[in-house]
Design an enzyme around this catalytic site. Structure first.
Site, PDB file in Angstrom:
ATOM      1  N   TRP A  67      23.430  45.330  -2.863  1.00 25.39           N
ATOM      2  CA  TRP A  67      22.700  45.858  -3.790  1.00 25.39           C
ATOM      3  C   TRP A  67      21.485  45.289  -4.101  1.00 25.39           C
ATOM      4  O   TRP A  67      21.382  44.203  -3.813  1.00 25.39           O
ATOM      5  CB  TRP A  67      23.563  46.128  -5.053  1.00 25.39           C
ATOM      6  CG  TRP A  67      24.449  44.995  -5.355  1.00 25.39           C
ATOM      7  CD1 TRP A  67      25.871  44.696  -4.879  1.00 25.39           C
ATOM      8  CD2 TRP A  67      24.243  43.828  -5.945  1.00 25.39           C
ATOM      9  NE1 TRP A  67      26.463  43.510  -5.379  1.00 25.39           N
ATOM     10  CE2 TRP A  67      25.425  43.103  -6.031  1.00 25.39           C
ATOM     11  CE3 TRP A  67      22.965  43.573  -6.797  1.00 25.39           C
ATOM     12  CZ2 TRP A  67      25.532  41.642  -6.703  1.00 25.39           C
ATOM     13  CZ3 TRP A  67      23.131  42.034  -7.537  1.00 25.39           C
ATOM     14  CH2 TRP A  67      24.334  41.382  -7.496  1.00 25.39           C
ATOM     15  N   HIS A  91      16.672  36.540  -6.571  1.00 29.79           N
ATOM     16  CA  HIS A  91      17.966  36.030  -6.629  1.00 29.79           C
ATOM     17  C   HIS A  91      19.021  37.130  -7.137  1.00 29.79           C
ATOM     18  O   HIS A  91      20.107  36.917  -7.247  1.00 29.79           O
ATOM     19  CB  HIS A  91      18.216  34.873  -7.113  1.00 29.79           C
ATOM     20  CG  HIS A  91      17.711  34.741  -8.714  1.00 29.79           C
ATOM     21  ND1 HIS A  91      17.973  33.717  -9.792  1.00 29.79           N
ATOM     22  CD2 HIS A  91      16.869  35.687  -9.491  1.00 29.79           C
ATOM     23  CE1 HIS A  91      17.502  34.189 -11.100  1.00 29.79           C
ATOM     24  NE2 HIS A  91      16.969  35.274 -10.737  1.00 29.79           N
ATOM     25  N   HIS A  92      18.506  38.399  -7.696  1.00 30.08           N
ATOM     26  CA  HIS A  92      19.420  39.390  -8.129  1.00 30.08           C
ATOM     27  C   HIS A  92      19.867  40.250  -7.161  1.00 30.08           C
ATOM     28  O   HIS A  92      20.785  41.276  -7.431  1.00 30.08           O
ATOM     29  CB  HIS A  92      18.743  40.006  -9.468  1.00 30.08           C
ATOM     30  CG  HIS A  92      18.355  39.245 -10.489  1.00 30.08           C
ATOM     31  ND1 HIS A  92      19.462  38.210 -11.097  1.00 30.08           N
ATOM     32  CD2 HIS A  92      17.227  39.102 -11.345  1.00 30.08           C
ATOM     33  CE1 HIS A  92      18.966  37.670 -12.064  1.00 30.08           C
ATOM     34  NE2 HIS A  92      17.355  38.266 -12.306  1.00 30.08           N
ATOM     35  N   ALA A  93      19.256  39.993  -6.020  1.00 33.67           N
ATOM     36  CA  ALA A  93      19.666  41.052  -4.771  1.00 33.67           C
ATOM     37  C   ALA A  93      21.120  40.579  -4.056  1.00 33.67           C
ATOM     38  O   ALA A  93      21.052  39.403  -3.696  1.00 33.67           O
ATOM     39  CB  ALA A  93      18.572  41.254  -3.945  1.00 33.67           C
ATOM     40  N   ASN A 121      22.736  35.639  -9.729  1.00 35.59           N
ATOM     41  CA  ASN A 121      23.981  36.281  -9.486  1.00 35.59           C
ATOM     42  C   ASN A 121      24.230  36.967  -8.221  1.00 35.59           C
ATOM     43  O   ASN A 121      25.263  36.901  -7.449  1.00 35.59           O
ATOM     44  CB  ASN A 121      24.154  37.629 -10.569  1.00 35.59           C
ATOM     45  CG  ASN A 121      23.045  38.582 -10.250  1.00 35.59           C
ATOM     46  OD1 ASN A 121      21.711  38.188 -10.089  1.00 35.59           O
ATOM     47  ND2 ASN A 121      23.208  39.826 -10.622  1.00 35.59           N
TER      48      ASN A 121
END
Length: 279
Positions: free
Chosen positions: A104, A98-100, A141
Site C-alpha cells: 500500500w 516512509h509511509h509506503a 509506519n
C-alpha cells in the site's frame, strides 16, 4: 514539491556542494522495487491501475509522471548507498517516503525509497545488518511494517505520538513524544536511544530519514524544535555513525512550515552539518 528544486539550488549558492557533487538517477526497475513491495502492488502502480480507494489513501492523483518520479527517488537512494560506502555519507535531495508499506501507499508516499534500498543491501549481501533511524515527526509506519519480523533490518522511529498515522505500526524501537516537545527533552531522549541502539544492533549501514517537520514552525507537526535543536539532532546521528565507522544514507523526509525558506534552510542545514563532520 517546490523544496526539491530549491534545496540543490541553495546548496550550490551557499557553496556547501559543487555541481559535480550531484548525480541524476534513472528509474528503479520492477525487480528492485519488488524487493520491499508486493509484486501485485508494484504492477498496479506501474500500470496505473491502483484502485480509487488506494489513490485516495496516497493523496496524489495517479499519473505516469508521478510514478516515474517515485521510481527515480528510489533509484537515487539506492545509488546513494554506493556513494555512502565510498565516502561515508550520501544524500537523496528528496525521498524519505516512509509511509509506503508492503502492499500500500499512504500519506503522499507510493514507494518506500529507504526500505527498497535496505532490502537491496540485505538481498545482495552487501550488508548483514541495517539500521533505519527515522526522525520525521510522523512515525515510519510503512518501513516498520515492511521489516516486521526481519531481524537484519532494525527500525527506530522517534515521532509525535498524537499525529499521523493514527494507526501506528510497530518498529523495533518506537518513541512517541508528547505534543510540544522541545529541544532539551527531544535531544536527551534521542541521545539515550542512540547510545543504546548502536551497540545493540551493531549496524554496518544506516539509513537516516531527516524530516524537518519536527520544527515548531511546521503546520503539520506537533513538536517544538528550534533550528538549533534540529541541527543538533542531525549532529548526533552523524557523530554516532562516524564514531562507529558506519556508512550513512540520508533522505529528506517531510517539512511543511508556512515559509518555504524555513523548510529549505532546515534541510540545507542537514547537508552542512554532514559536510562539516565528514570533512
Amino acid at each position: 514539491m517546490e523544496k526539491y528544486e530549491l534545496i540543490p539550488a541553495q546548496l550550490l549558492y551557499e557553496g556547501t556542494v559543487q555541481a559535480d557533487s550531484f548525480f541524476e538517477p534513472v528509474k528503479a526497475d520492477f525487480k528492485t522495487i519488488a524487493l520491499a513491495h508486493a509484486t501485485g502492488y508494484c504492477r498496479q502502480l506501474l500500470d496505473l491501475t491502483l484502485s480509487p480507494s488506494m489513490v485516495r489513501r496516497i493523496g496524489f492523483p495517479l499519473s505516469a509522471a508521478l510514478v516515474d518520479r517515485e521510481l527515480r527517488i528510489v533509484q537515487g537512494t539506492l545509488e546513494a548507498c554506493g556513494f555512502a560506502n565510498q565516502y561515508g555519507v550520501a544524500f537523496n535531495v528528496a525521498g524519505g517516503t516512509h509511509h509506503a508499506g508492503y502492499n500500500w501507499g499512504e500519506g503522499f508516499c507510493l514507494l518506500n525509497d529507504q526500505a527498497v534500498a535496505a532490502a537491496y543491501l540485505i538481498h545482495s549481501r552487501i550488508c548483514r545488518q541495517v539500521l533505519v533511524v527515522d526522525l520525521d515527526v510522523h512515525q515510519g509506519n510503512g518501513t516498520a511494517q515492511i521489516f516486521a519480523g526481519e531481524p537484519r533490518v532494525f527500525t527506530f522511529s522517534m515521532h509525535s505520538e498524537r499525529n499521523f498515522p493514527f494507526r501506528k505500526e510497530r518498529s523495533d524501537v518506537d518513541v512517541g513524544l508528547p505534543e510540544g516537545t522541545g529541544d532539551e527533552a527531544y535531544l536527551a531522549v534521542l541521545e539515550h536511544q542512540l547510545q543504546a541502539i548502536f551497540p545493540r544492533v551493531q549496524p554496518d549501514f544506516v539509513f537516516y530519514q531527516a524530516g524537518v517537520d519536527v520544527l515548531a514552525t511546521d503546520k503539520l507537526g506537533k513538536l517544538a524544535l528550534t533550528p538549533a535543536g534540529c541541527r543538533r539532532r542531525d549532529e548526533l546521528v552523524f557523530e554516532y555513525c562516524r564514531a562507529h565507522k558506519v556508512p550513512l544514507q540520508v533522505s529528506m523526509g517531510g517539512g511543511y512550515s508556512l515559509r518555504i525558506r524555513d523548510i529549505v534552510d532546515a534541510h540545507c542545514q542537514t547537508f552542512k552539518v554532514a559536510a562539516r563532520i565528514y570533512d
